[in-house]
Design a protein around this motif. Sequence first.
Motif, PDB file in Angstrom:
ATOM      1  N   ALA A 126       5.703  -4.248  -5.788  1.00 29.19           N
ATOM      2  CA  ALA A 126       6.977  -4.964  -5.768  1.00 29.19           C
ATOM      3  C   ALA A 126       6.692  -6.455  -5.826  1.00 29.19           C
ATOM      4  O   ALA A 126       5.931  -6.985  -5.020  1.00 29.19           O
ATOM      5  N   TRP A 127       7.313  -7.142  -6.799  1.00 27.48           N
ATOM      6  CA  TRP A 127       7.023  -8.571  -6.978  1.00 27.48           C
ATOM      7  C   TRP A 127       7.542  -9.426  -5.837  1.00 27.48           C
ATOM      8  O   TRP A 127       7.133 -10.571  -5.673  1.00 27.48           O
ATOM      9  N   ASP A 128       8.451  -8.876  -5.016  1.00 32.12           N
ATOM     10  CA  ASP A 128       8.971  -9.644  -3.883  1.00 32.12           C
ATOM     11  C   ASP A 128       8.453  -9.102  -2.552  1.00 32.12           C
ATOM     12  O   ASP A 128       9.072  -9.283  -1.512  1.00 32.12           O
ATOM     13  N   GLY A 129       7.296  -8.423  -2.581  1.00 32.39           N
ATOM     14  CA  GLY A 129       6.676  -7.977  -1.343  1.00 32.39           C
ATOM     15  C   GLY A 129       7.155  -6.601  -0.921  1.00 32.39           C
ATOM     16  O   GLY A 129       7.687  -5.822  -1.699  1.00 32.39           O
ATOM     17  N   GLY A 130       6.959  -6.282   0.356  1.00 29.68           N
ATOM     18  CA  GLY A 130       7.322  -4.975   0.884  1.00 29.68           C
ATOM     19  C   GLY A 130       6.206  -4.430   1.744  1.00 29.68           C
ATOM     20  O   GLY A 130       5.064  -4.885   1.692  1.00 29.68           O
ATOM     21  N   GLY A 131       6.542  -3.417   2.560  1.00 28.10           N
ATOM     22  CA  GLY A 131       5.564  -2.834   3.461  1.00 28.10           C
ATOM     23  C   GLY A 131       4.842  -1.656   2.835  1.00 28.10           C
ATOM     24  O   GLY A 131       4.740  -1.535   1.617  1.00 28.10           O
ATOM     25  N   GLU A 132       4.352  -0.778   3.720  1.00 26.09           N
ATOM     26  CA  GLU A 132       3.630   0.409   3.259  1.00 26.09           C
ATOM     27  C   GLU A 132       4.587   1.336   2.513  1.00 26.09           C
ATOM     28  O   GLU A 132       5.743   1.491   2.896  1.00 26.09           O
ATOM     29  N   PRO A 133       4.099   1.947   1.431  1.00 24.85           N
ATOM     30  CA  PRO A 133       4.974   2.864   0.702  1.00 24.85           C
ATOM     31  C   PRO A 133       5.398   4.048   1.563  1.00 24.85           C
ATOM     32  O   PRO A 133       4.685   4.447   2.486  1.00 24.85           O
ATOM     33  N   ILE A 134       6.555   4.587   1.249  1.00 27.35           N
ATOM     34  CA  ILE A 134       7.095   5.732   1.989  1.00 27.35           C
ATOM     35  C   ILE A 134       6.627   7.012   1.319  1.00 27.35           C
ATOM     36  O   ILE A 134       6.853   7.218   0.126  1.00 27.35           O
ATOM     37  N   ARG A 135       5.989   7.871   2.108  1.00 28.83           N
ATOM     38  CA  ARG A 135       5.446   9.121   1.573  1.00 28.83           C
ATOM     39  C   ARG A 135       6.455  10.246   1.758  1.00 28.83           C
ATOM     40  O   ARG A 135       7.110  10.352   2.793  1.00 28.83           O
ATOM     41  N   VAL A 136       6.562  11.094   0.732  1.00 31.04           N
ATOM     42  CA  VAL A 136       7.452  12.259   0.779  1.00 31.04           C
ATOM     43  C   VAL A 136       6.761  13.364   1.567  1.00 31.04           C
ATOM     44  O   VAL A 136       5.579  13.654   1.348  1.00 31.04           O
ATOM     45  N   LYS A 137       7.480  14.002   2.496  1.00 31.32           N
ATOM     46  CA  LYS A 137       6.855  15.011   3.354  1.00 31.32           C
ATOM     47  C   LYS A 137       6.450  16.265   2.583  1.00 31.32           C
ATOM     48  O   LYS A 137       5.412  16.851   2.846  1.00 31.32           O
ATOM     49  N   ASN A 138       7.300  16.700   1.661  1.00 34.12           N
ATOM     50  CA  ASN A 138       7.017  17.936   0.937  1.00 34.12           C
ATOM     51  C   ASN A 138       7.107  17.669  -0.560  1.00 34.12           C
ATOM     52  O   ASN A 138       8.044  18.105  -1.226  1.00 34.12           O
ATOM     53  N   PRO A 139       6.139  16.916  -1.106  1.00 37.42           N
ATOM     54  CA  PRO A 139       6.253  16.479  -2.505  1.00 37.42           C
ATOM     55  C   PRO A 139       6.051  17.618  -3.492  1.00 37.42           C
ATOM     56  O   PRO A 139       5.437  18.639  -3.183  1.00 37.42           O
ATOM     57  N   LEU A 140       6.578  17.427  -4.695  1.00 35.50           N
ATOM     58  CA  LEU A 140       6.379  18.399  -5.769  1.00 35.50           C
ATOM     59  C   LEU A 140       4.941  18.368  -6.267  1.00 35.50           C
ATOM     60  O   LEU A 140       4.471  19.320  -6.880  1.00 35.50           O
ATOM     61  N   GLY A 141       4.253  17.264  -6.025  1.00 33.49           N
ATOM     62  CA  GLY A 141       2.863  17.104  -6.451  1.00 33.49           C
ATOM     63  C   GLY A 141       2.416  15.696  -6.126  1.00 33.49           C
ATOM     64  O   GLY A 141       3.207  14.832  -5.704  1.00 33.49           O
ATOM     65  N   GLU A 142       1.124  15.434  -6.299  1.00 31.83           N
ATOM     66  CA  GLU A 142       0.593  14.115  -5.973  1.00 31.83           C
ATOM     67  C   GLU A 142       1.238  13.029  -6.820  1.00 31.83           C
ATOM     68  O   GLU A 142       1.437  11.901  -6.358  1.00 31.83           O
TER      69      GLU A 142
END
Length: 854
Positions: A555-571
């Motif tokens: 993100a060009w305007d910063g941001g924290g740690e990405p949010i991980r999906v608990k039950n993802p369809l795949g990596e």
Amino acid sequence: MHVSGKWLAELVDIPKDITPTSIAEKLTSAGLEVEAVVDLAAQLKGVVVARVDSCVPHPQADKLKLCRVDSGLPSGAVDVVCGAANVHGGALVCFAPPGMVLPGGKRIDVASVRGVTSHGMLCSASELGLEATSDGLLLLADGEPGVVVGAPVAPLVGRDDVVYVLGVTPNRPDALSHVGVARELAAALRTRMKLATPTCPERGGPIDGLARVTIEDPDGCPRYACRVIEDVAVGPSPRWLQARLAAVGIRSINNVVDVTNLLMMERGIPLHAFDYDKLGKSGSRAAIVVRGARAGETLVTLDGKERTLVEGDVVIGDVAGEHGRAIALAGVMGGRDTEVSSSTTRVLLEGAHFNASRVRRTARRLDLHSEASHRFERGADANGVLQSLDRAAGLVAELSAPHGKENRARVARGVVDSYPRKVAPAIVTLRPRRAAALLGVAPRVVDEAAVSKLLLSLGLEVEGREAEAIRFRVPTYRPDLTREVDLIEELLRLVGMDQIPSTLPARGGEANAGLFDVRRHQALSAARRALRAAGYDEAINLAFASPDDVARFPAWDGGGEPIRVKNPLGEERSLMRRSLLPGLVQNMATNHRRGVVEVRLYESGTVFLGRNGQGAMPRTDDRAAAAGRDAFALERPRLAGVASGASVGATFDRKEAAFDFFDLKGHLEELLDDVGVIGARFIGLDGAAVVAPFLHPRARASIQVEVDGADVVLGVAGELHPDISALHDLRSQAYAFDLDAELLAVAARARVRARPLPRFPSVRRDFALLVDAALPAAALQGCFAAAPAATGLLEHVAIFDVYQGKGVPDGKKSVAIGVTLRAADRTLTDAEVAAVVDGLLGGARALGAEVRAG
């Protein structure tokens, strides 16, 4: 599920004024979606009964005959050429006149056959769609009710029917039978069913001396029952039975097998018939063993294929051989070794209940989906087995009499019924007041009397009462009714959705400032219009991203740690996206791989910049909780786009021009102008706080605008980095932009004001200024725009050329800038123009600019 209208009429007291369309609407409203209504009689419209007055050999063909046919039509008797071996004078046949289109799509026309004109066609059962194959014409019996020359054939062959094609959801196994659908229709019409309890005349000896059943795998088979019928005559089914099965899409085989299929479609309980004399015996009794399959065991099923079984499959076995053999795949398909044939004289009828999940696994593993497995997989009724067996055994005995001869078939007395794990009806409590509150209706609509009447119509029984609640006993053919809310849903279906008053939903919390949301909507609408006008198409991508995408497109305007999906369809979809660009670049790459290089795409959507430290997870039990900015994640609306290919296509008088950074800049300037953003500047990113590593260092910029006296960054734009282009195998240079839609709305003017056409002429002056190479050209433009001497007179300022090279000192660049001056109330004099020019050049000199000579 195909449902016969004639069959339903035998099970439900349907009012005479109810049409098939009304029935379809009632069933759909009740939750059994009718996908199609098929009028079977319409397929045979025009086919009539005809008499063959004479039948002589064809003059030009040995195997053909020339028939004189009286169809009772106004055209009178006609000649028809026929090749069927069973046609003869005096025969009553099915005649299709010219112009008819038969069910298979064959059109009947007047035709010349070996020099003789044939006026129509005499039809076989297969040509009328009644059988798969036929040996000759379908001959009608003289004297049968309705068999009159000129009469329609459809009622005589059981095709005077309407078939409803239902889309039945997996939780409704009861609706996979005519009785189940009839029960729903009777409840919807507020009428009664006409279903009688089956009876089975027993004229044989006791069944104990004929069969025994052992269940070794009660988990796979909670119940197994059987009856035995002796002195059976296997043969073709009567026409009514063939027609009934054909109406629901099942091919007739013989009278015994057809009865089992009839009961499956009528009551939803799959049955199976074994040739009793082919079963292994224990003494004088047929010995049925229900067990788990042995690993590597094989079975040849009715379709002639050898199936290799695994542990976990449930099989019906007998005691033949040293260890016994598998004779049927439980709940899926019978075995070829014990199938009923024309030589069969004794039949063992099976009725059972099998474990739904194990039947499903076996059918899926073997890719062997059958009508039986379809029902067992969804949960056939374990407590409906005996009634189905009784009705089937009675019908087999009834239909076993050869035509015109005494019926010798005998049903053995009694039933062998092994039921080690009984399925008990569920007891569910319902509170009428709770039902009224949940449905949003007046309490009188679902009071105690109304609730009882409605649910009793579905077969539920009142088991008792406690305080304000009613305890209902749910029949086992409705395994989907286990909770109070399930019964309330049934009330909703029976009362009707159209009877529920329309109300606005309660708010879950205070909404954010409405004016801001409206302004953002207006700004995005204007931006979309501008992009569409520039040739961009809208894309919609999923809100997920891969870890690599998040790393390449921060993100060009910063941001924290990405949010991980608990039950993802795949990596590749394990994180919530932090930018819209990965999806758009992938869309562009897909186009490039398929030879489409001219790509312009945009997307508006939400990005997730990390956890919101001030927010919380939404709580549905609190109306004041987690709404708007209280969200769990930092969510920002974005508007992004990508472009590649040509800016201007080649024509006969000009060459193709490749899309470049200045084309993208022009599109964004048009967008900002349409949105109402004034004074936006494109500032190079070298050394800037804004980070956009996915853009090429030679052509990238941030877009800044002044809001409330402070500079804010609206977004970034530029050429995609070569590494990104190579990674996605892009075939040409690509450009991208990413804007903050929320800041775009904040920077936009609240209202666009119209100006009248100017009354006085303008004055244009162009300057060539020599400046340091590091000085942004936009700084000169801003300097001119802010010059005090030009206040009220400067209409437009634009940079139209930047040059570095021969004639320009090292470390310098030449910037050509043009200004347009105009006064709203007068024509500017030379002196006024000169004063403004001096002021503009004075400001430029303060930036170190020199006016180039010549």
